[in-house]
Design a protein around this motif. Structure first.
Motif, PDB file in Angstrom:
ATOM      1  N   PHE A  18       0.838  -1.202   0.000  1.00  0.00           N
ATOM      2  CA  PHE A  18       0.000   0.000   0.000  1.00  0.00           C
ATOM      3  C   PHE A  18       0.873   1.253   0.000  1.00  0.00           C
ATOM      4  CE2 PHE A  18      -2.309   3.382   2.220  1.00  0.00           C
ATOM      5  CZ  PHE A  18      -3.440   3.464   1.421  1.00  0.00           C
ATOM      6  N   THR A  19       1.956   1.237   0.773  1.00  0.00           N
ATOM      7  CA  THR A  19       2.860   2.387   0.848  1.00  0.00           C
ATOM      8  C   THR A  19       3.511   2.658  -0.496  1.00  0.00           C
ATOM      9  OG1 THR A  19       3.336   1.919   3.179  1.00  0.00           O
ATOM     10  CG2 THR A  19       4.892   3.327   1.996  1.00  0.00           C
ATOM     11  N   VAL A  20       3.969   1.587  -1.153  1.00  0.00           N
ATOM     12  CA  VAL A  20       4.608   1.754  -2.461  1.00  0.00           C
ATOM     13  C   VAL A  20       3.597   2.249  -3.486  1.00  0.00           C
ATOM     14  CG1 VAL A  20       5.861   0.599  -4.311  1.00  0.00           C
ATOM     15  CG2 VAL A  20       6.272  -0.067  -1.935  1.00  0.00           C
ATOM     16  N   LEU A  21       2.380   1.721  -3.429  1.00  0.00           N
ATOM     17  CA  LEU A  21       1.339   2.123  -4.372  1.00  0.00           C
ATOM     18  C   LEU A  21       1.031   3.607  -4.237  1.00  0.00           C
ATOM     19  CD1 LEU A  21      -0.704   1.284  -6.533  1.00  0.00           C
ATOM     20  CD2 LEU A  21      -2.330   0.789  -4.695  1.00  0.00           C
ATOM     21  N   LYS A  22       0.912   4.106  -3.018  1.00  0.00           N
ATOM     22  CA  LYS A  22       0.635   5.529  -2.813  1.00  0.00           C
ATOM     23  C   LYS A  22       1.785   6.383  -3.326  1.00  0.00           C
ATOM     24  CE  LYS A  22      -2.468   7.055  -1.400  1.00  0.00           C
ATOM     25  NZ  LYS A  22      -3.716   7.419  -2.128  1.00  0.00           N
ATOM     26  N   SER A  23       3.016   5.894  -3.165  1.00  0.00           N
ATOM     27  CA  SER A  23       4.173   6.632  -3.676  1.00  0.00           C
ATOM     28  C   SER A  23       4.118   6.730  -5.189  1.00  0.00           C
ATOM     29  CB  SER A  23       5.475   5.937  -3.249  1.00  0.00           C
ATOM     30  OG  SER A  23       5.600   5.925  -1.846  1.00  0.00           O
ATOM     31  N   ILE A  24       3.731   5.626  -5.830  1.00  0.00           N
ATOM     32  CA  ILE A  24       3.632   5.619  -7.285  1.00  0.00           C
ATOM     33  C   ILE A  24       2.527   6.559  -7.748  1.00  0.00           C
ATOM     34  CG2 ILE A  24       2.997   4.201  -9.270  1.00  0.00           C
ATOM     35  CD1 ILE A  24       4.452   1.878  -7.960  1.00  0.00           C
ATOM     36  N   GLU A  25       1.370   6.502  -7.085  1.00  0.00           N
ATOM     37  CA  GLU A  25       0.236   7.335  -7.476  1.00  0.00           C
ATOM     38  C   GLU A  25       0.548   8.821  -7.345  1.00  0.00           C
ATOM     39  OE1 GLU A  25      -2.884   5.946  -4.975  1.00  0.00           O
ATOM     40  OE2 GLU A  25      -3.491   4.337  -6.350  1.00  0.00           O
ATOM     41  N   GLN A  26       1.414   9.176  -6.387  1.00  0.00           N
ATOM     42  CA  GLN A  26       1.729  10.585  -6.153  1.00  0.00           C
ATOM     43  C   GLN A  26       3.035  11.007  -6.811  1.00  0.00           C
ATOM     44  OE1 GLN A  26       1.583  11.081  -1.893  1.00  0.00           O
ATOM     45  NE2 GLN A  26      -0.566  10.477  -1.763  1.00  0.00           N
ATOM     46  N   SER A  27       3.586  10.147  -7.640  1.00  0.00           N
ATOM     47  CA  SER A  27       4.850  10.474  -8.304  1.00  0.00           C
ATOM     48  C   SER A  27       4.630  11.617  -9.287  1.00  0.00           C
ATOM     49  CB  SER A  27       5.395   9.250  -9.037  1.00  0.00           C
ATOM     50  OG  SER A  27       4.481   8.817 -10.029  1.00  0.00           O
ATOM     51  N   PRO A  28       5.645  12.468  -9.471  1.00  0.00           N
ATOM     52  CA  PRO A  28       5.504  13.591 -10.420  1.00  0.00           C
ATOM     53  C   PRO A  28       5.437  13.078 -11.851  1.00  0.00           C
ATOM     54  CG  PRO A  28       7.762  13.419  -9.630  1.00  0.00           C
ATOM     55  CD  PRO A  28       6.968  12.437  -8.827  1.00  0.00           C
ATOM     56  N   GLY A  29       5.030  13.955 -12.726  1.00  0.00           N
ATOM     57  CA  GLY A  29       4.960  13.574 -14.122  1.00  0.00           C
ATOM     58  C   GLY A  29       3.554  13.208 -14.546  1.00  0.00           C
ATOM     59  N   SER A  30       3.422  12.866 -15.793  1.00  0.00           N
ATOM     60  CA  SER A  30       2.108  12.577 -16.367  1.00  0.00           C
ATOM     61  C   SER A  30       1.648  11.167 -16.038  1.00  0.00           C
ATOM     62  CB  SER A  30       2.165  12.751 -17.890  1.00  0.00           C
ATOM     63  OG  SER A  30       2.471  14.079 -18.232  1.00  0.00           O
ATOM     64  N   LEU A  31       0.339  11.011 -16.152  1.00  0.00           N
ATOM     65  CA  LEU A  31      -0.274   9.716 -15.918  1.00  0.00           C
ATOM     66  C   LEU A  31      -0.945   9.265 -17.212  1.00  0.00           C
ATOM     67  CD1 LEU A  31      -2.024   8.257 -12.971  1.00  0.00           C
ATOM     68  CD2 LEU A  31      -3.521   8.665 -14.917  1.00  0.00           C
ATOM     69  N   ILE A  32      -0.705   8.026 -17.586  1.00  0.00           N
ATOM     70  CA  ILE A  32      -1.329   7.450 -18.766  1.00  0.00           C
ATOM     71  C   ILE A  32      -2.587   6.695 -18.343  1.00  0.00           C
ATOM     72  CG2 ILE A  32      -1.081   5.799 -20.659  1.00  0.00           C
ATOM     73  CD1 ILE A  32       0.652   8.229 -21.034  1.00  0.00           C
ATOM     74  N   ARG A  33      -3.694   6.986 -19.003  1.00  0.00           N
ATOM     75  CA  ARG A  33      -4.911   6.200 -18.773  1.00  0.00           C
ATOM     76  C   ARG A  33      -5.209   5.394 -20.037  1.00  0.00           C
ATOM     77  NH1 ARG A  33     -10.300   8.174 -15.817  1.00  0.00           N
ATOM     78  NH2 ARG A  33      -8.907   7.674 -14.088  1.00  0.00           N
ATOM     79  N   VAL A  34      -5.452   4.114 -19.851  1.00  0.00           N
ATOM     80  CA  VAL A  34      -5.706   3.187 -20.948  1.00  0.00           C
ATOM     81  C   VAL A  34      -7.120   2.640 -20.827  1.00  0.00           C
ATOM     82  CG1 VAL A  34      -5.046   0.976 -21.976  1.00  0.00           C
ATOM     83  CG2 VAL A  34      -3.284   2.526 -21.121  1.00  0.00           C
ATOM     84  N   ARG A  35      -7.882   2.718 -21.899  1.00  0.00           N
ATOM     85  CA  ARG A  35      -9.229   2.144 -21.941  1.00  0.00           C
ATOM     86  C   ARG A  35      -9.391   1.326 -23.214  1.00  0.00           C
ATOM     87  NH1 ARG A  35     -13.136   4.691 -18.532  1.00  0.00           N
ATOM     88  NH2 ARG A  35     -12.595   6.793 -17.837  1.00  0.00           N
TER      89      ARG A  35
END
Length: 380
Positions: free
Chosen positions: A84-101
């Motif tokens: 959970f800690t690592v996941l939150k770090s990834i989610e709050q990382s700087p830079g753009s986020l790619i969304r795939v649908r």
């Protein structure tokens, strides 16, 4: 599972997690990347032979999701906490986020590839995908998803509206659902731009998550042929002009386009059971179109319905019926919104198919002009 096997599985998974943590912190490859990939592929039963599935099998988001699932099943509290800690770090990382649908099966699905700076509508193995690059600078928030009761991002509103509203007056569909995947761009690809690999990366990522979370990503495994693509000639210049003039900080444009997108999704629901709701969202979207037109002609002046209608009459000479259509739409909106209305003595609003389709075409026309200053119809 006997105690020895369970303990071995736990230790093996914990080692993967630690390596994953190291991978994320250092942005380096795993020391035992082959072991990580083999473990994930075997545990999930993923198909072999796909280059991108093999690559993403060691992706931090994939590994974390698998570990959290195992931790929940076997009550591994420490591993769950770390994941959970690592996941939150990834989610709050700087830079753009790619969304795939993955675009869902439907009639009249847009059948061409379309690439912009921050979006790609594309095909992999015959199936359509929508991929967007999303930046936090547009929202000023740590979390990109601003909607508590929705799951669509600003770049998606812009791209979907251009394809499902502006294109041929809304004759194309881009149906989506909750089966999307968000991933920081540096974990999605090493390229700075979308390229020929991007569609296959998107397909592989959603395929893996369909094994991790089958109930949510079931639609990503669709293999039927219920797609009916529209592939006639498209005026890509108009689409590009719309996209170039759609500003992601323009809240009124975003809200208007979002309402019109929702109206289409509701209109094409099975058996037309939500057509009244589709019309309601369409009429709300029409008000947004009028306010955008008002802003184009009169700047920051307070919205004035009569002045805006007069401006539309002067401007849209090829559509002299717009003013009466807008007044009728207002009356229909009152019937829908208010349980008791002076315009209707029945308990339900009187609506016809034309009330939706003709007003949707008008809304596309008004929205396009309001944002670009150009006309959607070539003969205008």
């Amino acid at each position: 599972m006997d105690s020895f096997t369970r303990e071995y599985t736990r230790n093996n998974t914990f080692n993967i997690l630690i390596e994953n943590l190291d991978y994320y912190k250092k942005h380096a490859m795993y020391k035992n990347e082959e072991l990580v990939r083999t473990t994930v592929i075997n545990k999930l039963g993923l198909p072999s032979g796909d280059r991108f599935i093999y690559e993403y099998a060691s992706n931090p988001l994939v590994v974390i999701d698998l570990v959290r699932d195992l931790a929940f099943k076997f009550d591994w509290r420490e591993e769950s906490k770390i994941a959970f800690t690592v996941l939150k770090s990834i989610e709050q990382s700087p830079g753009s986020l790619i969304r795939v649908r993955k675009v869902l099966p439907s009639n009249y699905v847009f059948g061409h590839e379309l690439k912009t700076k921050n979006s790609l509508y594309c095909f992999a193995n015959g199936f359509p995908y929508l991929i967007t690059r999303n930046s936090r600078r547009h929202t000023g928030e740590t979390e990109l998803s601003e909607l508590t009761l929705g799951n669509i991002l600003r770049e998606e509103v812009k791209t979907i509206s251009s394809l499902s509203l502006i294109l041929n007056y809304g004759s194309c569909n881009i149906p989506i659902n909750y089966a999307y995947c968000d991933i920081p761009e540096f974990l999605f690809h090493k390229s700075k731009n979308f390229n020929e690999e991007t569609p296959y990366r998107a397909a592989a990522l959603l395929h893996i998550f369909s094994f991790l979370q089958p109930s949510r990503y079931e639609s990503a495994l669709i293999r039927d042929t219920k797609y009916a693509f529209r592939t006639e000639d498209i005026d890509f210049k108009k689409i590009r002009l719309y996209n170039n003039n759609f500003k992601l900080r323009d809240k009124l444009a975003l809200r208007t386009a979002f309402l019109l997108i929702k109206s289409k999704y509701l209109a094409y629901s099975p058996d037309y059971i939500f057509m009244e709701d589709a019309c309601a969202n369409l009429f709300f979207g029409l008000e947004g179109c009028l306010r955008l037109i008002n802003r184009r002609f009169f700047g920051d002046e307070n919205f004035n319905f009569k002045k805006t209608i007069q401006a539309i009459e002067r401007t849209f000479s090829y559509a002299p019926g717009y003013s009466s259509m807008l007044e009728d739409a207002y009356n229909l909106r009152v019937n829908i919104v208010h349980p008791e209305s002076k315009f209707n003595d029945k308990w339900f609003p009187i609506l016809y198919a034309e009330d939706y389709h003709e007003n949707l075409e008008m809304a596309a026309d008004l929205l396009y002009f309001a944002l670009t200053g150009d006309f959607l119809k070539n003969e205008a």
